[in-house]
Design a protein around this motif. Structure first.
Motif, mmCIF file in Angstrom:
data_model
loop_
_atom_site.group_PDB
_atom_site.id
_atom_site.type_symbol
_atom_site.label_atom_id
_atom_site.label_comp_id
_atom_site.label_asym_id
_atom_site.label_seq_id
_atom_site.Cartn_x
_atom_site.Cartn_y
_atom_site.Cartn_z
ATOM 1 N N PRO A 1 -28.775 20.619 -19.056
ATOM 2 C CA PRO A 1 -29.660 21.691 -18.959
ATOM 3 C C PRO A 1 -30.980 20.051 -18.344
ATOM 4 O O PRO A 1 -30.745 19.663 -19.044
ATOM 5 C CB PRO A 1 -29.948 21.839 -20.910
ATOM 6 C CG PRO A 1 -28.824 20.708 -21.148
ATOM 7 C CD PRO A 1 -28.564 20.287 -20.262
ATOM 8 N N GLN A 2 -31.210 21.426 -17.675
ATOM 9 C CA GLN A 2 -32.775 20.724 -16.823
ATOM 10 C C GLN A 2 -32.388 19.140 -15.737
ATOM 11 O O GLN A 2 -33.302 18.690 -15.214
ATOM 12 C CB GLN A 2 -33.482 20.016 -18.227
ATOM 13 C CG GLN A 2 -34.166 20.879 -19.028
ATOM 14 C CD GLN A 2 -34.994 20.800 -19.983
ATOM 15 O OE1 GLN A 2 -35.205 19.300 -20.132
ATOM 16 N NE2 GLN A 2 -35.378 21.461 -21.246
ATOM 17 N N HIS A 3 -31.192 19.080 -15.523
ATOM 18 C CA HIS A 3 -30.653 18.581 -14.695
ATOM 19 C C HIS A 3 -30.226 19.007 -13.635
ATOM 20 O O HIS A 3 -29.500 19.835 -13.741
ATOM 21 C CB HIS A 3 -29.646 17.087 -15.089
ATOM 22 C CG HIS A 3 -30.870 16.464 -16.131
ATOM 23 N ND1 HIS A 3 -31.562 15.623 -16.189
ATOM 24 C CD2 HIS A 3 -31.085 16.525 -17.728
ATOM 25 C CE1 HIS A 3 -32.502 15.075 -17.001
ATOM 26 N NE2 HIS A 3 -31.741 15.676 -17.650
ATOM 27 N N THR A 4 -30.121 18.504 -12.499
ATOM 28 C CA THR A 4 -29.003 18.504 -11.549
ATOM 29 C C THR A 4 -27.812 18.241 -11.966
ATOM 30 O O THR A 4 -27.532 17.216 -12.291
ATOM 31 C CB THR A 4 -29.501 18.373 -10.071
ATOM 32 O OG1 THR A 4 -29.625 16.939 -10.146
ATOM 33 C CG2 THR A 4 -30.516 18.779 -10.030
ATOM 34 N N GLY A 5 -26.435 18.593 -11.120
ATOM 35 C CA GLY A 5 -25.081 17.497 -11.494
ATOM 36 C C GLY A 5 -24.672 18.021 -12.491
ATOM 37 O O GLY A 5 -25.266 18.865 -13.393
ATOM 38 N N ARG A 6 -22.691 18.196 -12.591
ATOM 39 C CA ARG A 6 -22.296 19.166 -13.549
ATOM 40 C C ARG A 6 -22.060 17.986 -15.010
ATOM 41 O O ARG A 6 -21.362 16.329 -13.971
ATOM 42 C CB ARG A 6 -21.204 19.792 -12.837
ATOM 43 C CG ARG A 6 -21.114 20.441 -12.377
ATOM 44 C CD ARG A 6 -20.258 21.832 -11.783
ATOM 45 N NE ARG A 6 -18.608 21.596 -12.391
ATOM 46 C CZ ARG A 6 -18.769 22.555 -13.236
ATOM 47 N NH1 ARG A 6 -19.779 23.705 -13.378
ATOM 48 N NH2 ARG A 6 -18.284 22.865 -13.635
ATOM 49 N N ILE A 7 -22.971 18.067 -15.993
ATOM 50 C CA ILE A 7 -21.522 16.897 -16.686
ATOM 51 C C ILE A 7 -19.560 17.016 -17.252
ATOM 52 O O ILE A 7 -19.563 18.194 -16.834
ATOM 53 C CB ILE A 7 -22.190 17.141 -18.160
ATOM 54 C CG1 ILE A 7 -23.835 17.100 -18.012
ATOM 55 C CG2 ILE A 7 -21.913 16.081 -19.348
ATOM 56 C CD1 ILE A 7 -24.668 15.588 -18.049
ATOM 57 N N THR A 8 -19.277 15.789 -16.822
ATOM 58 C CA THR A 8 -17.977 15.955 -17.213
ATOM 59 C C THR A 8 -17.680 14.868 -18.200
ATOM 60 O O THR A 8 -18.255 13.686 -18.270
ATOM 61 C CB THR A 8 -17.120 15.684 -16.081
ATOM 62 O OG1 THR A 8 -17.694 14.300 -15.900
ATOM 63 C CG2 THR A 8 -17.148 16.407 -15.232
#
Length: 183
Positions: free
Chosen positions: A6-13
């Motif tokens: 949420p509210q950020h670019t890029g994917r969380i892994t």
């Protein structure tokens, strides 16, 4: 499992830490709780404890212990958070939770905690998640309570005199057990 942040670019892994991660994880944990860098975020303990929050040997022990995992959270190839997950019978223990201070307050911690709860259910089919929090950390305890954790009133002593856990700035520190029913 990947999810959009949420509210950020890029994917969380999410992945399990390996020993090669230890040099990056120690300063991450330190920065979230101690020293001037921790004051950027809201989880700082700098007013309660000086000195170190963890060390390489402690992080290595979490990474290598049977029934233990250190979940690493990455975005765009960089480590941004971590948490310890440990199997303890019918419960899992949640600890060493650290989010980079400049990323705190935007919902990332809530997302990571939910993933940790999902993972311990999947891995170990446990009934509860346990954690200990310094009992005077009212704002932090309230954050966990909003996520379904309850105070138990069960206290354990702070390890005064053992500088591996920091140098206390007051004499009334103790840990309180928080518990959440899972599943």
């Amino acid at each position: 499992m990947d999810t959009a942040a949420p509210q950020h670019t890029g994917r969380i892994t999410y992945r399990d830490a390996v020993l090669d991660d230890v040099p990056a994880l120690v300063p991450l944990v330190q920065s979230a709780y101690r020293g001037d860098s921790s004051k950027v975020g809201w989880t700082t303990e700098a007013h309660l404890l000086q000195g170190q929050r963890t060390d390489a040997a402690s992080v290595e022990a979490v990474v290598t212990a049977p029934g233990s995992r250190l979940m690493v959270v990455e975005r765009d190839g960089g480590i941004i958070a971590c948490c310890q997950l440990e199997h303890r019978g019918e419960a899992a223990y949640f600890g060493m939770f650290a989010v980079r201070p400049e990323l705190q307050g935007a919902g990332l911690g809530r997302q990571i905690l939910a993933e940790a709860e999902r993972r311990v259910l999947e891995l170990w089919d446990v009934r509860e998640m346990h954690m200990v929090v310094i009992s005077v950390r009212e704002e932090l305890i309230a954050w966990y309570e909003r996520r379904g954790y309850r105070r138990t009133g069960r206290m354990s002593p702070f390890p005064y005199g053992d500088e591996r856990f920091g140098v206390p700035q007051r004499d009334d520190l103790q840990f309180e057990l928080l518990v959440k029913e899972l599943g």
